[in-house]
Design a protein around this motif. Sequence first.
Motif, PDB file in Angstrom:
ATOM      1  N   ALA A   1       0.825  -1.206   0.000  1.00 44.86           N
ATOM      2  CA  ALA A   1       0.000   0.000   0.000  1.00 44.86           C
ATOM      3  C   ALA A   1       0.865   1.265   0.000  1.00 44.86           C
ATOM      4  O   ALA A   1       0.525   2.251  -0.656  1.00 44.86           O
ATOM      5  CB  ALA A   1      -0.929   0.011   1.213  1.00 44.86           C
ATOM      6  N   ALA A   2       1.988   1.230   0.702  1.00 44.57           N
ATOM      7  CA  ALA A   2       2.829   2.414   0.872  1.00 44.57           C
ATOM      8  C   ALA A   2       3.833   2.619  -0.259  1.00 44.57           C
ATOM      9  O   ALA A   2       4.545   3.620  -0.266  1.00 44.57           O
ATOM     10  CB  ALA A   2       3.568   2.329   2.203  1.00 44.57           C
ATOM     11  N   ASP A   3       3.883   1.724  -1.214  1.00 48.59           N
ATOM     12  CA  ASP A   3       4.818   1.843  -2.333  1.00 48.59           C
ATOM     13  C   ASP A   3       4.317   2.932  -3.290  1.00 48.59           C
ATOM     14  O   ASP A   3       3.401   2.713  -4.085  1.00 48.59           O
ATOM     15  CB  ASP A   3       4.935   0.499  -3.055  1.00 48.59           C
ATOM     16  CG  ASP A   3       5.981   0.496  -4.145  1.00 48.59           C
ATOM     17  OD1 ASP A   3       6.405   1.584  -4.606  1.00 48.59           O
ATOM     18  OD2 ASP A   3       6.364  -0.610  -4.568  1.00 48.59           O
ATOM     19  N   VAL A   4       4.905   4.112  -3.189  1.00 49.44           N
ATOM     20  CA  VAL A   4       4.445   5.275  -3.959  1.00 49.44           C
ATOM     21  C   VAL A   4       4.455   4.998  -5.458  1.00 49.44           C
ATOM     22  O   VAL A   4       3.573   5.456  -6.185  1.00 49.44           O
ATOM     23  CB  VAL A   4       5.304   6.518  -3.633  1.00 49.44           C
ATOM     24  CG1 VAL A   4       4.897   7.704  -4.477  1.00 49.44           C
ATOM     25  CG2 VAL A   4       5.208   6.849  -2.158  1.00 49.44           C
ATOM     26  N   ASP A   5       5.423   4.222  -5.929  1.00 45.89           N
ATOM     27  CA  ASP A   5       5.505   3.925  -7.360  1.00 45.89           C
ATOM     28  C   ASP A   5       4.400   2.989  -7.844  1.00 45.89           C
ATOM     29  O   ASP A   5       4.222   2.825  -9.044  1.00 45.89           O
ATOM     30  CB  ASP A   5       6.870   3.320  -7.692  1.00 45.89           C
ATOM     31  CG  ASP A   5       8.002   4.313  -7.473  1.00 45.89           C
ATOM     32  OD1 ASP A   5       7.771   5.535  -7.632  1.00 45.89           O
ATOM     33  OD2 ASP A   5       9.118   3.865  -7.122  1.00 45.89           O
ATOM     34  N   ARG A   6       3.681   2.369  -6.923  1.00 42.25           N
ATOM     35  CA  ARG A   6       2.620   1.427  -7.298  1.00 42.25           C
ATOM     36  C   ARG A   6       1.226   1.851  -6.830  1.00 42.25           C
ATOM     37  O   ARG A   6       0.289   1.059  -6.896  1.00 42.25           O
ATOM     38  CB  ARG A   6       2.937   0.039  -6.752  1.00 42.25           C
ATOM     39  CG  ARG A   6       4.178  -0.561  -7.367  1.00 42.25           C
ATOM     40  CD  ARG A   6       4.379  -1.971  -6.839  1.00 42.25           C
ATOM     41  NE  ARG A   6       5.603  -2.538  -7.324  1.00 42.25           N
ATOM     42  CZ  ARG A   6       5.700  -3.290  -8.405  1.00 42.25           C
ATOM     43  NH1 ARG A   6       4.636  -3.552  -9.124  1.00 42.25           N
ATOM     44  NH2 ARG A   6       6.858  -3.773  -8.768  1.00 42.25           N
ATOM     45  N   LEU A   7       1.083   3.072  -6.384  1.00 42.34           N
ATOM     46  CA  LEU A   7      -0.230   3.536  -5.921  1.00 42.34           C
ATOM     47  C   LEU A   7      -1.280   3.459  -7.023  1.00 42.34           C
ATOM     48  O   LEU A   7      -2.432   3.116  -6.768  1.00 42.34           O
ATOM     49  CB  LEU A   7      -0.143   4.971  -5.395  1.00 42.34           C
ATOM     50  CG  LEU A   7       0.581   5.167  -4.071  1.00 42.34           C
ATOM     51  CD1 LEU A   7       0.714   6.651  -3.767  1.00 42.34           C
ATOM     52  CD2 LEU A   7      -0.118   4.449  -2.942  1.00 42.34           C
ATOM     53  N   ASP A   8      -0.883   3.778  -8.248  1.00 36.99           N
ATOM     54  CA  ASP A   8      -1.846   3.752  -9.361  1.00 36.99           C
ATOM     55  C   ASP A   8      -2.463   2.375  -9.564  1.00 36.99           C
ATOM     56  O   ASP A   8      -3.545   2.263 -10.126  1.00 36.99           O
ATOM     57  CB  ASP A   8      -1.176   4.182 -10.663  1.00 36.99           C
ATOM     58  CG  ASP A   8      -0.906   5.677 -10.724  1.00 36.99           C
ATOM     59  OD1 ASP A   8      -1.199   6.388  -9.742  1.00 36.99           O
ATOM     60  OD2 ASP A   8      -0.399   6.133 -11.753  1.00 36.99           O
ATOM     61  N   ALA A   9      -1.783   1.324  -9.112  1.00 41.80           N
ATOM     62  CA  ALA A   9      -2.283  -0.038  -9.312  1.00 41.80           C
ATOM     63  C   ALA A   9      -3.496  -0.341  -8.441  1.00 41.80           C
ATOM     64  O   ALA A   9      -4.247  -1.256  -8.748  1.00 41.80           O
ATOM     65  CB  ALA A   9      -1.172  -1.056  -9.035  1.00 41.80           C
ATOM     66  N   TRP A  10      -3.693   0.417  -7.382  1.00 44.18           N
ATOM     67  CA  TRP A  10      -4.853   0.121  -6.530  1.00 44.18           C
ATOM     68  C   TRP A  10      -5.765   1.321  -6.257  1.00 44.18           C
ATOM     69  O   TRP A  10      -6.880   1.145  -5.776  1.00 44.18           O
ATOM     70  CB  TRP A  10      -4.431  -0.554  -5.230  1.00 44.18           C
ATOM     71  CG  TRP A  10      -3.574   0.248  -4.293  1.00 44.18           C
ATOM     72  CD1 TRP A  10      -2.217   0.299  -4.276  1.00 44.18           C
ATOM     73  CD2 TRP A  10      -4.015   1.088  -3.228  1.00 44.18           C
ATOM     74  NE1 TRP A  10      -1.790   1.136  -3.273  1.00 44.18           N
ATOM     75  CE2 TRP A  10      -2.868   1.632  -2.603  1.00 44.18           C
ATOM     76  CE3 TRP A  10      -5.275   1.448  -2.738  1.00 44.18           C
ATOM     77  CZ2 TRP A  10      -2.943   2.498  -1.520  1.00 44.18           C
ATOM     78  CZ3 TRP A  10      -5.345   2.314  -1.650  1.00 44.18           C
ATOM     79  CH2 TRP A  10      -4.182   2.820  -1.060  1.00 44.18           C
ATOM     80  N   LEU A  11      -5.319   2.517  -6.579  1.00 46.59           N
ATOM     81  CA  LEU A  11      -6.200   3.674  -6.437  1.00 46.59           C
ATOM     82  C   LEU A  11      -7.290   3.635  -7.502  1.00 46.59           C
ATOM     83  O   LEU A  11      -7.138   2.966  -8.519  1.00 46.59           O
ATOM     84  CB  LEU A  11      -5.391   4.964  -6.588  1.00 46.59           C
ATOM     85  CG  LEU A  11      -4.492   5.340  -5.424  1.00 46.59           C
ATOM     86  CD1 LEU A  11      -3.669   6.576  -5.779  1.00 46.59           C
ATOM     87  CD2 LEU A  11      -5.286   5.569  -4.164  1.00 46.59           C
ATOM     88  N   PRO A  12      -8.382   4.384  -7.301  1.00 48.07           N
ATOM     89  CA  PRO A  12      -9.398   4.447  -8.360  1.00 48.07           C
ATOM     90  C   PRO A  12      -8.745   4.858  -9.677  1.00 48.07           C
ATOM     91  O   PRO A  12      -7.817   5.684  -9.700  1.00 48.07           O
ATOM     92  CB  PRO A  12     -10.356   5.538  -7.857  1.00 48.07           C
ATOM     93  CG  PRO A  12     -10.184   5.535  -6.376  1.00 48.07           C
ATOM     94  CD  PRO A  12      -8.733   5.198  -6.132  1.00 48.07           C
ATOM     95  N   GLY A  13      -9.205   4.291 -10.777  1.00 47.21           N
ATOM     96  CA  GLY A  13      -8.589   4.462 -12.085  1.00 47.21           C
ATOM     97  C   GLY A  13      -8.400   5.887 -12.553  1.00 47.21           C
ATOM     98  O   GLY A  13      -7.523   6.170 -13.352  1.00 47.21           O
ATOM     99  N   ALA A  14      -9.200   6.816 -12.053  1.00 46.32           N
ATOM    100  CA  ALA A  14      -9.111   8.201 -12.519  1.00 46.32           C
ATOM    101  C   ALA A  14      -8.065   9.018 -11.766  1.00 46.32           C
ATOM    102  O   ALA A  14      -7.837  10.171 -12.091  1.00 46.32           O
ATOM    103  CB  ALA A  14     -10.472   8.875 -12.380  1.00 46.32           C
TER     104      ALA A  14
ATOM    105  N   MET B   1       1.770   1.227  10.692  1.00 46.19           N
ATOM    106  CA  MET B   1       1.164   0.626   9.498  1.00 46.19           C
ATOM    107  C   MET B   1       0.002   1.493   9.005  1.00 46.19           C
ATOM    108  O   MET B   1      -1.107   1.027   8.774  1.00 46.19           O
ATOM    109  CB  MET B   1       0.755  -0.814   9.751  1.00 46.19           C
ATOM    110  CG  MET B   1       1.952  -1.730   9.803  1.00 46.19           C
ATOM    111  SD  MET B   1       1.566  -3.464   9.754  1.00 46.19           S
ATOM    112  CE  MET B   1       1.196  -3.754  11.468  1.00 46.19           C
ATOM    113  N   ARG B   2       0.321   2.771   8.818  1.00 47.34           N
ATOM    114  CA  ARG B   2      -0.696   3.757   8.462  1.00 47.34           C
ATOM    115  C   ARG B   2      -0.171   4.698   7.376  1.00 47.34           C
ATOM    116  O   ARG B   2       0.968   5.146   7.429  1.00 47.34           O
ATOM    117  CB  ARG B   2      -1.044   4.560   9.714  1.00 47.34           C
ATOM    118  CG  ARG B   2      -2.153   5.571   9.543  1.00 47.34           C
ATOM    119  CD  ARG B   2      -2.405   6.227  10.904  1.00 47.34           C
ATOM    120  NE  ARG B   2      -3.404   7.246  10.843  1.00 47.34           N
ATOM    121  CZ  ARG B   2      -4.702   7.056  11.088  1.00 47.34           C
ATOM    122  NH1 ARG B   2      -5.148   5.858  11.412  1.00 47.34           N
ATOM    123  NH2 ARG B   2      -5.549   8.049  11.027  1.00 47.34           N
ATOM    124  N   LEU B   3      -1.031   4.976   6.399  1.00 48.18           N
ATOM    125  CA  LEU B   3      -0.793   6.007   5.391  1.00 48.18           C
ATOM    126  C   LEU B   3      -1.760   7.149   5.677  1.00 48.18           C
ATOM    127  O   LEU B   3      -2.921   6.904   6.011  1.00 48.18           O
ATOM    128  CB  LEU B   3      -1.086   5.493   3.979  1.00 48.18           C
ATOM    129  CG  LEU B   3      -0.162   4.478   3.360  1.00 48.18           C
ATOM    130  CD1 LEU B   3      -0.697   4.079   1.986  1.00 48.18           C
ATOM    131  CD2 LEU B   3       1.235   5.031   3.238  1.00 48.18           C
TER     132      LEU B   3
END
Length: 138
Positions: free
Chosen positions: A21-34, A67-69
Amino acid sequence: MSEYERSRTMPARPEDVFDRAADVDRLDAWLPGALHVRAGDLPAVTVHEDGTDEDTPALLRARPEQMRLEWGTRGQGSYAGWLQVAGIDSGASEVTVHLSFFDDGHDPGERAAGEALDSSLRGLEEQVRLRAGHGTGR
């Protein structure tokens, strides 16, 4: 002010879920598509929204010891949120995502917010499963 929250149980250790969840480079993989996040000089990030084609200055802070963002808009203070990972029995985790809208003009409404939260949690679970499937562990 409007607030929305959803939780989901995931079949992975809390440390693994938080790391993903905290991997900034992979946020797009789980955030809403827009929504797309570009890291600047952390905690500064820029959030691009496809629907409006706008970039919004924001902050993103990872608190691994908790374990919090935590995130929110910079300057305008119209939006904030957090994600909390907690361990539960048998090596599984519960992930809770919370959104707060301080400006009614930015509030997407209960249905849209709920769908976005559910979609994000499903996407994060898929990313956690993919990571576990590749045997990368932590």
